[in-house]
Design a protein around this motif. Structure first.
Motif, mmCIF file in Angstrom:
data_model
loop_
_atom_site.group_PDB
_atom_site.id
_atom_site.type_symbol
_atom_site.label_atom_id
_atom_site.label_comp_id
_atom_site.label_asym_id
_atom_site.label_seq_id
_atom_site.Cartn_x
_atom_site.Cartn_y
_atom_site.Cartn_z
ATOM 1 N N HIS A 1 58.671 83.737 41.252
ATOM 2 C CA HIS A 1 58.459 83.087 42.539
ATOM 3 C C HIS A 1 59.717 83.069 43.402
ATOM 4 C CE1 HIS A 1 55.193 81.487 39.958
ATOM 5 N NE2 HIS A 1 54.492 81.633 41.067
ATOM 6 N N SER A 2 60.719 83.837 43.017
ATOM 7 C CA SER A 2 61.931 83.991 43.823
ATOM 8 C C SER A 2 62.324 85.459 43.836
ATOM 9 C CB SER A 2 63.082 83.151 43.256
ATOM 10 O OG SER A 2 64.303 83.465 43.913
ATOM 11 N N SER A 3 62.796 85.922 44.981
ATOM 12 C CA SER A 3 63.218 87.324 45.104
ATOM 13 C C SER A 3 64.540 87.593 44.396
ATOM 14 C CB SER A 3 63.349 87.691 46.583
ATOM 15 O OG SER A 3 64.414 86.952 47.190
ATOM 16 N N GLY A 4 65.363 86.550 44.210
ATOM 17 C CA GLY A 4 66.650 86.722 43.554
ATOM 18 C C GLY A 4 67.700 87.394 44.407
ATOM 19 N N THR A 5 67.449 87.549 45.707
ATOM 20 C CA THR A 5 68.417 88.245 46.560
ATOM 21 C C THR A 5 69.694 87.437 46.779
ATOM 22 O OG1 THR A 5 67.251 87.379 48.498
ATOM 23 C CG2 THR A 5 66.668 89.597 47.775
ATOM 24 N N ALA A 6 69.636 86.135 46.563
ATOM 25 C CA ALA A 6 70.821 85.285 46.682
ATOM 26 C C ALA A 6 71.299 84.925 45.289
ATOM 27 C CB ALA A 6 70.502 84.029 47.497
ATOM 28 N N SER A 7 72.166 85.746 44.743
ATOM 29 C CA SER A 7 72.634 85.588 43.365
ATOM 30 C C SER A 7 73.733 84.536 43.285
ATOM 31 C CB SER A 7 73.155 86.932 42.843
ATOM 32 O OG SER A 7 74.012 86.773 41.754
ATOM 33 N N LEU A 8 73.590 83.595 42.345
ATOM 34 C CA LEU A 8 74.650 82.605 42.151
ATOM 35 C C LEU A 8 75.933 83.282 41.696
ATOM 36 C CD1 LEU A 8 75.587 79.671 42.108
ATOM 37 C CD2 LEU A 8 74.796 79.527 39.739
ATOM 38 N N ALA A 9 75.830 84.293 40.854
ATOM 39 C CA ALA A 9 77.030 85.013 40.405
ATOM 40 C C ALA A 9 77.773 85.612 41.591
ATOM 41 C CB ALA A 9 76.651 86.092 39.398
ATOM 42 N N SER A 10 77.037 86.202 42.536
ATOM 43 C CA SER A 10 77.675 86.769 43.723
ATOM 44 C C SER A 10 78.322 85.691 44.569
ATOM 45 C CB SER A 10 76.649 87.546 44.551
ATOM 46 O OG SER A 10 76.170 88.670 43.848
ATOM 47 N N LEU A 11 77.619 84.578 44.727
ATOM 48 C CA LEU A 11 78.180 83.474 45.502
ATOM 49 C C LEU A 11 79.486 82.987 44.891
ATOM 50 C CD1 LEU A 11 74.950 81.417 46.238
ATOM 51 C CD2 LEU A 11 76.476 82.345 47.984
ATOM 52 N N MET A 12 79.488 82.819 43.563
ATOM 53 C CA MET A 12 80.676 82.300 42.896
ATOM 54 C C MET A 12 81.800 83.325 42.836
ATOM 55 S SD MET A 12 79.857 79.183 42.429
ATOM 56 C CE MET A 12 81.127 78.523 41.329
ATOM 57 N N ASP A 13 81.474 84.583 43.112
ATOM 58 C CA ASP A 13 82.504 85.625 43.253
ATOM 59 C C ASP A 13 83.027 85.695 44.681
ATOM 60 O OD1 ASP A 13 82.603 86.466 40.632
ATOM 61 O OD2 ASP A 13 81.083 88.014 40.889
ATOM 62 N N GLY A 14 82.501 84.801 45.531
ATOM 63 C CA GLY A 14 82.930 84.803 46.923
ATOM 64 C C GLY A 14 82.190 85.800 47.777
ATOM 65 N N GLY A 15 81.108 86.362 47.248
ATOM 66 C CA GLY A 15 80.365 87.384 47.974
ATOM 67 C C GLY A 15 79.497 86.804 49.070
ATOM 68 N N GLN B 1 74.349 78.434 33.792
ATOM 69 C CA GLN B 1 74.587 78.592 32.356
ATOM 70 C C GLN B 1 74.931 80.030 32.015
ATOM 71 O OE1 GLN B 1 71.922 76.531 29.612
ATOM 72 N NE2 GLN B 1 71.906 78.336 28.292
ATOM 73 N N ARG B 2 74.298 80.978 32.723
ATOM 74 C CA ARG B 2 74.587 82.390 32.455
ATOM 75 C C ARG B 2 76.054 82.705 32.725
ATOM 76 N NH1 ARG B 2 75.762 85.640 30.181
ATOM 77 N NH2 ARG B 2 75.458 87.893 30.283
ATOM 78 N N LEU B 3 76.684 81.952 33.607
ATOM 79 C CA LEU B 3 78.092 82.149 33.944
ATOM 80 C C LEU B 3 79.010 81.273 33.107
ATOM 81 C CD1 LEU B 3 77.675 82.109 37.844
ATOM 82 C CD2 LEU B 3 77.652 84.101 36.323
ATOM 83 N N GLY B 4 78.442 80.535 32.153
ATOM 84 C CA GLY B 4 79.231 79.586 31.383
ATOM 85 C C GLY B 4 79.541 78.326 32.174
ATOM 86 N N GLY B 5 78.819 78.116 33.276
ATOM 87 C CA GLY B 5 79.115 77.012 34.167
ATOM 88 C C GLY B 5 78.327 75.752 33.888
ATOM 89 N N GLU B 6 78.674 74.703 34.608
ATOM 90 C CA GLU B 6 78.009 73.417 34.502
ATOM 91 C C GLU B 6 77.658 72.913 35.897
ATOM 92 O OE1 GLU B 6 80.493 70.749 32.350
ATOM 93 O OE2 GLU B 6 80.250 71.801 30.436
ATOM 94 N N VAL B 7 76.657 72.037 35.946
ATOM 95 C CA VAL B 7 76.210 71.454 37.206
ATOM 96 C C VAL B 7 76.531 69.963 37.207
ATOM 97 C CG1 VAL B 7 74.181 70.877 38.608
ATOM 98 C CG2 VAL B 7 74.423 73.172 37.628
#
Length: 421
Positions: free
Chosen positions: A139-153, A330-336
């Protein structure tokens, strides 16, 4: 280790495979029906289902080596039904060192700590699993990747096309694999039965003392009414006690512990960066269910009621956003985390990564609130002592529908139907 036909891939799949190459055993923890067994069977060579196989439970008690000597990885499904297996697995990992990926354990309830049970550190890795994110359920396109965001993309793209009623349906249905093709009405019946089983059976099995089912139901309702807030235990105790007056704090603490051990609630702890301001932070956790559909079911509501009260629905939408961000982080080893000061200035989501990078996100149902939310995020980032905590790598407003893009002020607008790992 070939994927089962029809299996819908999960973000945690890669993490599980990576852990199995580096340690002797992996424990997958998560609520019942979130898909732990299906995920584990994609890589297991042998499976023992301890929740339904009495013979396997007997063998675990009297001859555990028979189970553990099976071709590996050996899946011990619902291992907590035979708690002594923990130490046997730990010992087997030690005895067969340096072999890796020997055992997978899944559990939907955490046994109470036993001083005689070894922690498993260095032998058993723990992987948290939650109901499906919108990206996992399709139900999401995934075009806004959290990994990319956290890489400054810079992220850009369209969401998967949901309307507001569609988003509300996903709040009501949740991310349960069994409900992927269900209507909101069908899901409501399933979820009410799920909670009834939790109240009457699962919580009662966690300890020797019986828990009052009506008190637990009132607590679930109170937590649902207070979702995405920092409601104190004293307030919950008043709701649980009702007309008879508040129950003892210890009673509520015991109920909350049971719900946590069943992985049904997952609070966000307060983020404590270095701050220029001397204003003390409010350290109370923000309360969330592992999936917003549980809150809807506890309230006995459905899509029509949520559409009629969008203010209240906004808190449930925040729970949906937090659920998905936890899966992706979690995939990035991160926490919320969350951030809130005593003047009630707040940030809904702060994602922190092991290397010190961090990003902050506000959750707004109405895309027209993006300007106000962006200004709040920019103000917050200026309060952080960036010489010590570093500058944020991402600032974003998570909303319901539309396009993902970065504004001129550097804040990204992120429809939840575009977000992904």
């Amino acid at each position: 280790m070939t994927e089962t036909a029809g299996y819908r891939r999960r973000v945690v799949d890669l993490e599980l495979r990576e852990r199995l190459t580096s340690i002797g055993a992996v424990l997958i923890e998560g609520p019942k029906a979130c898909g732990k067994t299906a995920t584990a069977t994609q890589v297991a060579a042998t499976m023992h289902r301890l929740d339904v196989d009495q013979a396997a439970r007997n063998t675990a008690t009297y001859a555990p080596d028979v189970l553990l000597d099976s071709p590996g990885p050996v899946l011990l499904d619902e291992w907590q039904r035979a708690p002594a297996l923990w130490d046997h697995v730990r010992r087997a990992v030690d005895d067969r060192s340096p072999e890796k990926g020997l055992f997978i354990m899944t559990g939907s309830a955490t046994p109470r700590d036993d001083v005689n049970r070894h922690s498993g550190a260095g032998r058993i890795a723990v992987v948290q699993m939650r109901p499906m994110s919108l990206w996992e359920s399709g139900h999401s396109s995934g075009t806004a990747s959290l990994a990319s965001l956290m890489d400054g993309g810079r992220v850009a793209g369209r969401d998967s096309g949901p309307s507001l009623p569609d988003i509300i349906d996903r709040i009501c249905i949740g991310g349960w694999p069994a409900l992927l093709d269900a209507t909101a009405t069908e899901a409501g019946r399933w979820l009410r039965d799920y909670l009834n089983q939790i109240v009457l059976v699962d919580i009662q099995e966690l300890g020797t003392r019986r828990r009052d089912p009506q008190n637990i139901r009132r607590l679930l309702t109170s937590l649902a009414r207070n979702v995405a807030t920092s409601a104190r235990v004293t307030a919950l105790a008043k709701d649980v006690g009702g007309a008879d007056g508040p129950v003892a704090r210890a009673t509520v603490d015991g109920y909350l512990d049971s719900l946590h051990r069943l992985r049904l609630i997952e609070n966000s702890s307060a983020w404590g960066p270095h701050m220029r301001s001397a204003t003390p932070l409010q350290a109370s956790p923000t309360r969330y269910f592992i999936d917003p559909s549980l809150a809807v079911a506890a309230l006995g509501q459905g899509p029509q009621q949520l559409l009629r009260d969008l203010n209240a629905t906004g808190y449930l939408f925040e729970n949906l956003a937090v659920r998905d961000m936890r899966v992706y982080a979690q995939r990035l080893g991160g926490e919320v985390h969350h951030w809130r000061d005593q003047n009630q200035n707040e940030v809904d989501i702060v994602v922190t990564l092991p290397d010190g990078r961090w990003g902050a996100f506000e959750v707004k149902m109405n895309p027209e609130d993006a300007d106000k939310a962006a200004a709040s995020l920019l103000s917050f980032s200026e309060k952080v002592d960036q010489a010590k905590a570093g500058a944020p790598v991402a600032l974003g407003v998570i909303t319901t529908t539309g396009f993902a893009y970065r504004r001129d002020d550097g804040v990204s607008v992120l429809p939840i139907g575009a977000m992904g790992p």
